[in-house]
Write a protein that holds these residues in place. Structure first.
Motif: not given
Length: 221
Positions: A1-6
């Protein structure tokens, strides 16, 4: 799971429709009492994120999937009605908190998978999506089938410069989906067993609060 900006992220909201409010049609009881609240939190966070971004590649692609059954006796058949607070409403319409905004995509299906007979797969690929956040109804039917097919179709996979495959991330918000009692099993058991079958094989099953923190940066949680 990653940040939406990544990682380019898509939020898929499945079958959050009036027809599922019927107290007995789908089963004697339902799991996950906080499901709707958690879906609303995810949807609100995605919209807030997009407003802050003001467009561009980091915007979350918000996708609403609605079921329109081909069977006339289904509560999700176009034209079916359900009584809510003494008023008859269209059963296929989304619940008020999940009504799509003008810039959000709507996909209409008539089977369990959100990818059959719709343009969802093509849309996700065209957007270069590398992460899916999935929520909605019901855990063991349309949510499970959509999650499994998203994995099997590798809709979030990309090929790296070395020729290797980046599988991307498929995240299922386990407390933002729900199902009903069936087959002699209570609703929470049906829900939990289906999440366990998906976790680690087809998706990462996460809690809404963790999705909000990691993907949308809600540090105050």
């Amino acid at each position: 799971m990653k940040a939406a900006g990544v990682a380019k992220t898509a939020l898929i909201i499945i079958d959050v429709q009036n027809g599922f409010l019927h107290p007995t049609h789908w089963g004697t009881s339902r799991s996950t009492p906080g499901c709707e609240e958690n879906i609303a939190l995810l949807l609100s966070a995605a919209r807030e994120h997009n407003k802050k971004q003001g467009g561009g590649p980091s915007v979350v692609a918000i996708c609403h999937v609605h079921h329109h059954s081909i069977y006339p006796d289904s509560l999700l058949h176009p034209g079916a009605q359900i009584e809510i607070d003494g008023q008859a409403v269209d059963a296929v319409q989304p619940l008020p908190f999940a009504r799509p905004e003008p810039d959000e995509k709507i996909f209409i299906k008539n089977v369990n998978s959100s990818f059959i007979g719709t343009e969802l797969e093509a849309y996700l690929r065209s957007q270069g999506v590398g992460q899916l956040i999935i929520a909605g109804l019901t855990t063991d039917h349309c949510v499970s089938t959509t999650t499994r097919m998203a994995s099997n179709l590798r809709v979030v996979s990309t090929t790296g410069p070395d020729g290797g495959l980046d599988e991307g991330d498929i995240v299922l918000a386990g407390d933002a989906c729900a199902t009903f009692a069936k087959g002699g099993f209570d609703a929470e058991t049906v829900h939990g067993v289906n999440l366990a079958s998906l976790d680690g094989e087809f998706a990462q099953v996460e809690q809404t609060q963790d999705v909000l923190r990691v993907v949308f940066g809600y540090s105050h949680l």
